[in-house]
Enzyme design. Sequence first.
Site, mmCIF file in Angstrom:
data_model
loop_
_atom_site.group_PDB
_atom_site.id
_atom_site.type_symbol
_atom_site.label_atom_id
_atom_site.label_comp_id
_atom_site.label_asym_id
_atom_site.label_seq_id
_atom_site.Cartn_x
_atom_site.Cartn_y
_atom_site.Cartn_z
ATOM 1 N N ARG A 175 0.849 -1.207 0.000
ATOM 2 C CA ARG A 175 0.000 0.000 0.000
ATOM 3 C C ARG A 175 0.878 1.249 0.000
ATOM 4 N NH1 ARG A 175 -1.344 2.778 4.401
ATOM 5 N NH2 ARG A 175 -0.423 1.144 5.684
ATOM 6 N N CYS A 200 4.919 -7.325 6.832
ATOM 7 C CA CYS A 200 4.651 -8.260 7.931
ATOM 8 C C CYS A 200 4.151 -9.604 7.409
ATOM 9 C CB CYS A 200 3.636 -7.668 8.919
ATOM 10 S SG CYS A 200 4.351 -6.343 9.905
ATOM 11 N N HIS A 251 0.701 -9.142 15.507
ATOM 12 C CA HIS A 251 0.663 -7.684 15.333
ATOM 13 C C HIS A 251 0.311 -7.006 16.659
ATOM 14 C CE1 HIS A 251 0.318 -7.630 10.751
ATOM 15 N NE2 HIS A 251 1.152 -6.655 11.013
HETATM 16 N N1 PCA Z 1 4.154 -3.495 10.301
HETATM 17 C C1 PCA Z 1 4.051 -3.583 8.856
HETATM 18 C C2 PCA Z 1 5.443 -3.894 8.380
HETATM 19 C C3 PCA Z 1 6.348 -3.612 9.521
HETATM 20 C C4 PCA Z 1 5.459 -3.485 10.694
HETATM 21 O O1 PCA Z 1 5.830 -3.367 11.863
HETATM 22 C C5 PCA Z 1 2.975 -4.557 8.383
HETATM 23 O O2 PCA Z 1 1.985 -4.778 9.109
HETATM 24 O O3 PCA Z 1 3.093 -5.099 7.297
#
Ligand code: PCA
Length: 203
Positions: A88, A141, A165
Amino acid sequence: MKILLTGFEPFGGESINPAKEAVKLVKDEIKGAQIVKCYVPVVFGKAIETVHEAMKKDTFDAVLLIGQAGGRYEITPERIGINCDDGRIPDNEGNQPVDQPVMADGPAAYFSTLPIKKMVEYMKAANVPAAVSNTAGTYVCNHLMYGVLYYIDKEFPNTIGGFMHVPYLHEQVMNKKETASLSKDDVVRGIEASLEAIVDSLA
Ligand code: PCA
């Protein structure tokens, strides 16, 4: 028992990443398991290489990958990583793949092999908001989650792994209206509770 715990660098204009900030503060030993920490660039390709190299240097029973999901309310163990890179926004080196496979010879997806429901249960018991997530997105991620599970499948059959996450920290939302956040202490406690769940599931 040895667990590799990784945290992403800041990206997308943020000056910190709660993943890295919290991972730094996580105890080095949880329920007798040694926690080895590794910090990961938010760069397609290099993120997977960094963790793959760390996995080759030692023998790990589990790999827990941590990243920021700004806007989420809970800490969320991810159920699945998909074979799709669709940025994105550009990564920290300006790469922005569109609809590319993570691994050309890989399957459509890999399920987390971590005890995601038990991790949620332990986090809630530690008074940290937590829920299973059914999508890690299509950015770096998800890319790392998929890549690490690909290498676990091919090279490390005795290791379990997956991604989790974490929301923004309070200090990141001071100028963002109506955006969820947790304290750093909550995020650290959530990660430590998840590690306890992982250790108990392997014991
Ligand atoms: N979050 C991003 C990439 C690095 C991070 O900490 C993600 O959710 O893709």
